[in-house]
Every structure is written in C-alpha cells, then in structure tokens.
Design a protein around this motif. Structure first.
Motif, mmCIF file in Angstrom:
data_model
loop_
_atom_site.group_PDB
_atom_site.id
_atom_site.type_symbol
_atom_site.label_atom_id
_atom_site.label_comp_id
_atom_site.label_asym_id
_atom_site.label_seq_id
_atom_site.Cartn_x
_atom_site.Cartn_y
_atom_site.Cartn_z
ATOM 1 N N ALA A 120 -22.239 -22.806 12.696
ATOM 2 C CA ALA A 120 -21.768 -21.298 11.830
ATOM 3 C C ALA A 120 -20.644 -20.847 12.511
ATOM 4 C CB ALA A 120 -22.990 -20.211 11.894
ATOM 5 N N VAL A 121 -20.609 -21.225 14.072
ATOM 6 C CA VAL A 121 -19.485 -20.615 14.490
ATOM 7 C C VAL A 121 -18.303 -21.250 14.464
ATOM 8 C CG1 VAL A 121 -18.238 -20.257 17.472
ATOM 9 C CG2 VAL A 121 -21.216 -20.243 16.753
ATOM 10 N N ARG A 122 -18.318 -22.707 14.551
ATOM 11 C CA ARG A 122 -16.643 -23.295 13.650
ATOM 12 C C ARG A 122 -16.196 -22.839 12.068
ATOM 13 N NH1 ARG A 122 -19.691 -27.888 14.561
ATOM 14 N NH2 ARG A 122 -20.613 -28.726 12.839
ATOM 15 N N LEU A 123 -17.081 -22.158 11.435
ATOM 16 C CA LEU A 123 -17.125 -21.685 10.155
ATOM 17 C C LEU A 123 -16.667 -20.151 10.931
ATOM 18 C CD1 LEU A 123 -19.859 -22.687 7.698
ATOM 19 C CD2 LEU A 123 -17.814 -23.808 7.825
ATOM 20 N N ALA A 124 -16.692 -19.518 11.567
ATOM 21 C CA ALA A 124 -16.213 -18.440 11.772
ATOM 22 C C ALA A 124 -15.326 -18.380 11.556
ATOM 23 C CB ALA A 124 -17.748 -17.855 12.423
ATOM 24 N N ALA A 125 -14.899 -19.162 13.177
ATOM 25 C CA ALA A 125 -13.215 -19.592 13.863
ATOM 26 C C ALA A 125 -12.741 -20.406 11.847
ATOM 27 C CB ALA A 125 -13.276 -20.456 14.623
ATOM 28 N N ARG A 126 -12.641 -21.003 11.599
ATOM 29 C CA ARG A 126 -12.180 -21.560 10.297
ATOM 30 C C ARG A 126 -11.906 -20.458 9.120
ATOM 31 N NH1 ARG A 126 -14.902 -26.178 7.164
ATOM 32 N NH2 ARG A 126 -14.809 -26.811 9.013
ATOM 33 N N ASP A 178 8.544 -29.351 23.874
ATOM 34 C CA ASP A 178 9.410 -29.056 24.604
ATOM 35 C C ASP A 178 8.852 -27.863 25.813
ATOM 36 O OD1 ASP A 178 11.702 -30.494 22.787
ATOM 37 O OD2 ASP A 178 12.106 -28.256 21.961
ATOM 38 N N GLY A 179 8.149 -28.834 26.488
ATOM 39 C CA GLY A 179 7.209 -28.224 27.524
ATOM 40 C C GLY A 179 6.912 -26.354 27.778
ATOM 41 N N ARG A 180 7.294 -25.997 26.389
ATOM 42 C CA ARG A 180 6.771 -24.798 26.407
ATOM 43 C C ARG A 180 5.627 -23.447 25.612
ATOM 44 N NH1 ARG A 180 12.179 -24.261 26.319
ATOM 45 N NH2 ARG A 180 12.244 -23.301 24.100
ATOM 46 N N LEU A 181 4.984 -22.967 26.410
ATOM 47 C CA LEU A 181 3.965 -22.553 25.309
ATOM 48 C C LEU A 181 4.682 -21.771 23.797
ATOM 49 C CD1 LEU A 181 1.324 -21.704 24.525
ATOM 50 C CD2 LEU A 181 1.165 -19.758 26.736
ATOM 51 N N ASP A 182 4.611 -21.950 23.234
ATOM 52 C CA ASP A 182 5.358 -21.551 21.403
ATOM 53 C C ASP A 182 4.774 -20.526 20.805
ATOM 54 O OD1 ASP A 182 7.888 -21.786 19.919
ATOM 55 O OD2 ASP A 182 6.590 -22.584 18.537
ATOM 56 N N GLN A 183 3.552 -20.896 20.266
ATOM 57 C CA GLN A 183 2.997 -19.449 20.656
ATOM 58 C C GLN A 183 1.218 -19.835 20.942
ATOM 59 O OE1 GLN A 183 4.491 -21.498 16.087
ATOM 60 N NE2 GLN A 183 3.886 -19.209 15.695
ATOM 61 N N THR A 184 0.636 -18.484 19.837
ATOM 62 C CA THR A 184 -0.218 -18.826 19.492
ATOM 63 C C THR A 184 -1.148 -18.780 18.463
ATOM 64 O OG1 THR A 184 -0.921 -18.091 22.129
ATOM 65 C CG2 THR A 184 -3.273 -18.132 21.270
ATOM 66 N N VAL A 185 -1.874 -19.087 17.396
ATOM 67 C CA VAL A 185 -2.119 -19.664 16.075
ATOM 68 C C VAL A 185 -3.601 -19.280 16.047
ATOM 69 C CG1 VAL A 185 0.218 -20.012 15.640
ATOM 70 C CG2 VAL A 185 -1.674 -21.066 15.895
ATOM 71 N N HIS A 186 -4.154 -18.981 14.852
ATOM 72 C CA HIS A 186 -5.906 -19.686 14.951
ATOM 73 C C HIS A 186 -5.698 -20.818 14.008
ATOM 74 C CE1 HIS A 186 -6.477 -16.041 17.116
ATOM 75 N NE2 HIS A 186 -6.070 -14.698 16.613
ATOM 76 N N ASP A 187 -4.758 -21.220 13.338
ATOM 77 C CA ASP A 187 -5.207 -22.278 12.362
ATOM 78 C C ASP A 187 -3.527 -23.386 12.733
ATOM 79 O OD1 ASP A 187 -4.352 -24.028 9.735
ATOM 80 O OD2 ASP A 187 -5.705 -22.143 8.540
#
Length: 267
Positions: A15-21, A97-106
């Motif tokens: 249920a948690v995985r599907l909620a993230a999905r 290239d060694g940098r955090l480029d972005q944070t995404v949900h998918d």
C-alpha cells in the motif's frame, strides 16, 4: 504526511509503494509499514556497478547490501512483488557530474537499460524494534525526518569510491542509550550498533541543530546524541566521485520492501 492519507500505511508495504507510485505519498517513510524492511537505493550505470559493489563490501556498516538487480530491471524479486523501482519511492535524487541535479517523485522517464539498483539496509528497520521495546524515536514523535550529519570518519576507499561517513542521530538518556545499543546490535544488515555516542565534535560534527540532511530534533539536557552509520553515506560518496549519472532515494524517503524485519534480525 499523515499515515491516514492512504489505507493500510501502518502495516502494508505494498500500500505504501502504490501510494508513492500514484503520487499520494511524497513525504518521509519513517514509521510507515511497521515490521517491514525499508531500504536505501543507489542506482548506477553498469560501468560503475562493480566498483560500487566492492565499495559496499569494504564499508558494510554504512552500506549493508541486501540486494542487487540485473541491469535495466525495475523489479527485484528479492525485495518485493509488484515492485517498480522507478516509481515506488516517494522522492528520488538525480545526480549528474557529481552534483545533485534535481529531486523528483518518478524516474521512469530517465530510466536506462544499463542501470543497476543496489538496495542497502536502512536504520528505519531497527526503529520499529526500538519502539516495540518502549524506547522513543524522537524524529517520529516530532513528525520530522531523521537528522543526518557528515562526519570526519574516513571510509575504506574501494572501486574508485572514497569519502567520509554520514551518520543519523537519535537522542537518548544514558540508560536508554545502552538499551538502544543492545537492540540495534541485532540488526547488522540495517547498520547495526551505533558508531558513536556523546560529544559530536569527536567525529567532526560542529552543530547538532544544523544537520546536513533531514531535520533537527529537540534534545533534553539529560540526553546523549547517539549516532548510527547512515545509508545517505553513498550519496555523499557519489558526489565526491563526480559520477556522471546516478539515482538515489531522497534522504528519509525509502523503498519499503516485503521483507519482514525479523528476517534481518539476529535472534
């Protein structure tokens, strides 16, 4: 996010995985699907995977390896049924290239056929055992992400990777700290016993109120900070290595597996 935002959050990992999905769950996973193993993810091109595997084997405390996927696979039978690694985590970090480029949900739109997923044990697993024994877990009680800190403790260089340990912190009174050590020692696959307690300056932490990852939590005058090796360590290592492309979970936002906690505990 409240546990009540989607059904069965307390005890149903699927249920948690599907909620993230489906985007319902975007927050930290501490306290969700109690009794099931949560894992840190490191997803790398196959060209770097063997080197990272050697790094994990050389640094089992921060990088306790639970499973490795075949290249390109978005499922992993060792972790869960009905699993989509590219969508079932509430938040991912993309590194370029060694940098955090972005944070995404998918990450399905940037998925590649050569990507290998490493699942590393997570301290959220032993938190359930702490709570069952009556020990408070401050960040859960305060509805925050666990505080995490970079340290001056060097890692064992291997496979082209090197760096310093990242730790998570939970405050306890001395007697509770001793009990917490006893409990977490039973979980070597999810970081095991603490690596330090007491004076944070001894491991290079200058300010407990300013964690490098996660959120600060309150501490009583009669409490000691207790530090465990943390699965965010490889994220720092990837940046230090300047790796061209990698995906990880966002700190505190784990993949919840179908593996019962009992299966990774020493009895």
């Amino acid at each position: 996010m409240s546990h009540n935002t989607f059904p069965h959050a307390d005890h149903d990992p699927r249920a948690v995985r599907l909620a993230a999905r489906d985007g319902t769950l975007v927050g930290p996973t501490a306290g969700l699907a109690k009794g099931f193993v949560q894992v840190n993810l490191v997803i790398l091109p196959e060209a770097q995977a063997n080197g990272f595997l050697r790094f994990c084997q050389s640094n089992p405390k921060p990088c306790p390896l639970l499973a490795v996927s075949e290249p390109g696979e978005r499922g992993c039978a060792a972790l869960a049924d009905d699993l989509d690694i590219a969508r079932d985590v509430p938040a991912y970090c993309l590194y370029r290239d060694g940098r955090l480029d972005q944070t995404v949900h998918d990450v399905s739109d940037v998925w590649r056929d050569d990507l290998v997923t490493f699942a590393l044990g997570c301290s959220f697993t032993f938190e359930h055992a702490l709570i069952q024994d009556g020990l408070p877990v401050r960040h859960i009680d305060e509805g925050r992400n666990v505080p995490m800190y970079r340290t001056s403790v060097p890692l064992v260089p291997a496979g082209g990777f090197a760096g310093h340990l990242v730790v998570s912190m939970r405050p306890y009174r001395a007697s509770d700290a001793i009990r917490a050590i006893q409990i977490t020692t039973r979980f070597p696959q999810t970081h095991g016993a603490p690596v330090h307690l007491g004076d944070p300056a001894l491991i290079g932490i200058t300010d407990l109120h300013s964690p490098d990852y996660g959120d600060a939590v309150s501490m009583g005058d009669d409490e000691l900070p207790v530090f465990w090796a943390c699965g965010v360590t490889p994220q720092q290592v990837l940046m230090d290595a300047g790796i061209a492309f990698a995906i990880t979970h966002s700190p505190g936002h784990m993949l919840i597996t179908d593996i019962p906690d009992s299966r990774v505990a020493l009895l």
